[in-house]
Design a protein around this motif. Structure first.
Motif, PDB file in Angstrom:
ATOM      1  N   SER A 122       0.885  -0.697   0.486  1.00  0.00           N
ATOM      2  CA  SER A 122      -0.014   0.208   0.255  1.00  0.00           C
ATOM      3  C   SER A 122       0.819   1.245  -0.018  1.00  0.00           C
ATOM      4  CB  SER A 122      -0.764  -0.329   1.071  1.00  0.00           C
ATOM      5  OG  SER A 122      -0.650  -0.076   2.285  1.00  0.00           O
ATOM      6  N   HIS A 123       2.339   1.113   0.606  1.00  0.00           N
ATOM      7  CA  HIS A 123       2.726   2.455   0.689  1.00  0.00           C
ATOM      8  C   HIS A 123       3.578   2.693  -1.109  1.00  0.00           C
ATOM      9  CE1 HIS A 123       2.943   1.478   5.574  1.00  0.00           C
ATOM     10  NE2 HIS A 123       3.529   2.653   4.866  1.00  0.00           N
ATOM     11  N   ILE A 124       4.079   1.444  -1.114  1.00  0.00           N
ATOM     12  CA  ILE A 124       4.820   1.863  -3.111  1.00  0.00           C
ATOM     13  C   ILE A 124       3.281   1.779  -3.455  1.00  0.00           C
ATOM     14  CG2 ILE A 124       5.489   0.008  -4.585  1.00  0.00           C
ATOM     15  CD1 ILE A 124       6.914   1.224  -2.267  1.00  0.00           C
ATOM     16  N   GLU A 125       2.365   1.554  -3.306  1.00  0.00           N
ATOM     17  CA  GLU A 125       1.375   1.927  -4.119  1.00  0.00           C
ATOM     18  C   GLU A 125       0.860   3.585  -4.374  1.00  0.00           C
ATOM     19  OE1 GLU A 125      -3.611   1.627  -5.156  1.00  0.00           O
ATOM     20  OE2 GLU A 125      -3.368   1.183  -3.030  1.00  0.00           O
ATOM     21  N   GLU A 126       1.241   4.657  -3.255  1.00  0.00           N
ATOM     22  CA  GLU A 126       0.675   5.415  -2.845  1.00  0.00           C
ATOM     23  C   GLU A 126       2.301   5.995  -4.278  1.00  0.00           C
ATOM     24  OE1 GLU A 126      -0.614   8.806  -1.711  1.00  0.00           O
ATOM     25  OE2 GLU A 126      -1.460   7.399  -1.502  1.00  0.00           O
ATOM     26  N   LEU A 127       3.281   5.075  -3.442  1.00  0.00           N
ATOM     27  CA  LEU A 127       4.212   6.686  -3.917  1.00  0.00           C
ATOM     28  C   LEU A 127       4.062   6.476  -5.494  1.00  0.00           C
ATOM     29  CD1 LEU A 127       7.155   4.996  -2.195  1.00  0.00           C
ATOM     30  CD2 LEU A 127       6.328   6.884  -2.516  1.00  0.00           C
ATOM     31  N   ALA A 128       3.820   5.506  -6.022  1.00  0.00           N
ATOM     32  CA  ALA A 128       3.630   5.209  -7.416  1.00  0.00           C
ATOM     33  C   ALA A 128       2.927   5.775  -8.190  1.00  0.00           C
ATOM     34  CB  ALA A 128       2.971   3.827  -8.114  1.00  0.00           C
ATOM     35  N   LYS A 129       1.463   6.140  -7.623  1.00  0.00           N
ATOM     36  CA  LYS A 129      -0.033   7.186  -7.593  1.00  0.00           C
ATOM     37  C   LYS A 129       0.622   8.662  -8.210  1.00  0.00           C
ATOM     38  CE  LYS A 129      -3.707   5.167  -6.046  1.00  0.00           C
ATOM     39  NZ  LYS A 129      -4.670   5.184  -4.578  1.00  0.00           N
TER      40      LYS A 129
END
Length: 312
Positions: free
Chosen positions: A288-295
């Motif tokens: 979920s942290h990586i998803e936010e970075l990617a967004k």
């Protein structure tokens, strides 16, 4: 596969922390060799973590080989499995990349001795030979090498000396003091370490497995470097001295409570302000942290059907 050289105009997204994610998913009390032991017993869990980080938006997945050193395996009676576990770790990451249809696999080289300890590794010439053995095992299975959590100039120099001759992109991660991010955990100034690393000329230098605040302070020192820079922090309150003792586990460490994906990405925004073009996560950083970075910083791709995660 994404550019792993010095393209400064785009941000590359690394994956997050494998070990803590395995602990969370298995419900198992961790040991000093937990990520290896779990991989041998439940390779499906390691593969699932790789799958989820790729789906979250990671451009690069790291091989689960951080702890796969002879000085960790031999005391656990696993010395004879050295080559087999490296092959397994590489295969799982490559299978995830191939199934996803995109991504880069980074061969992971963790520190000899023990994490965060700057004085527990063998002499530098012996360390070079041990790091080189790992690079040689992984060279035909990975796209690049990611050296992680080097706590001293000597450790950094030994690992780079071993990895650079293999002709693959090499990124190196340094770990800085949680209370003074301008110094390595050895006490050596980060500026001196950077000068040494720049003479060896890896493709990127990163700060990893320290608090987000300390990493920000360290990147302020590195902002004038001609090398590509990046960062991936951990979610611990701080690294306690007792964890640096060989054989200890992360059960001695405490997770911080202000570590939501949004809060983590806010720290990453500060890092980008200091010139970082590689962003990811270490211990306690999940999909979920990586998803936010990617967004926020990646390509912002369309979501996969039936999932909250996104894919490149």
């Amino acid at each position: 596969m994404p550019d792993t050289g010095a393209n400064m105009s785009e941000i590359t997204i690394l994956d997050g922390g494998m070990g803590q994610e395995l602990v969370r998913r298995s419900g198992r009390v961790p040991s000093g060799l937990w990520s290896c032991e779990l991989m041998m017993e439940r390779p499906d869990l390691v593969r699932a973590v790789h799958d989820d980080f790729l789906a979250a938006g990671a451009d690069i997945v790291s091989v689960n080989s951080y702890t796969l050193h002879r000085d960790r395996l031999n005391p656990a009676g696993l010395g004879d499995e050295f080559e087999a576990v490296h092959k397994l770790a590489c295969d799982l990451a490559c299978e995830a990349r191939d199934a996803f249809g995109a991504g880069t696999v980074a061969g992971c080289i963790g520190p000899l001795g023990w994490s965060y300890s700057h004085d527990g590794a063998p002499p530098e010439d012996e360390s070079v030979a041990l790091y080189r053995e790992i690079c040689d095992l992984q060279r035909d299975r990975v796209d690049m090498f990611l050296i992680e959590t080097m706590a001293s100039i000597s450790q950094a120099r030994a690992s780079l000396t071993a990895a650079l001759p293999f002709g693959k992109p090499v990124w190196i991660g340094l770990t800085v003091d949680d209370f003074n991010g301008t110094h390595l955990r050895s006490g050596e100034p980060l500026s001196e370490a950077l000068q040494e690393i720049e003479t060896l000329a890896p493709d990127a230098v990163l700060l990893n497995c320290s608090t987000p605040e300390a990493i920000g302070d360290g990147l302020a020192v590195m902002r004038t470097s001609h090398l590509r820079t990046g960062a991936y922090a951990n979610g611990f309150t701080a690294i306690r001295p007792e964890f640096m003792e060989k054989g200890s586990s992360v059960s001695k460490l405490s997770a911080r409570t202000d570590f939501s994906p949004d809060a983590y990405a806010n720290h990453a925004a500060r890092w980008v302000g200091y010139g970082a073009t590689i962003l990811g996560g270490c211990c306690e950083v999940g999909p979920s942290h990586i998803e936010e970075l990617a967004k926020r910083f990646g390509a912002r791709p369309a979501r996969l059907p039936g999932t909250s995660l996104s894919a490149h």
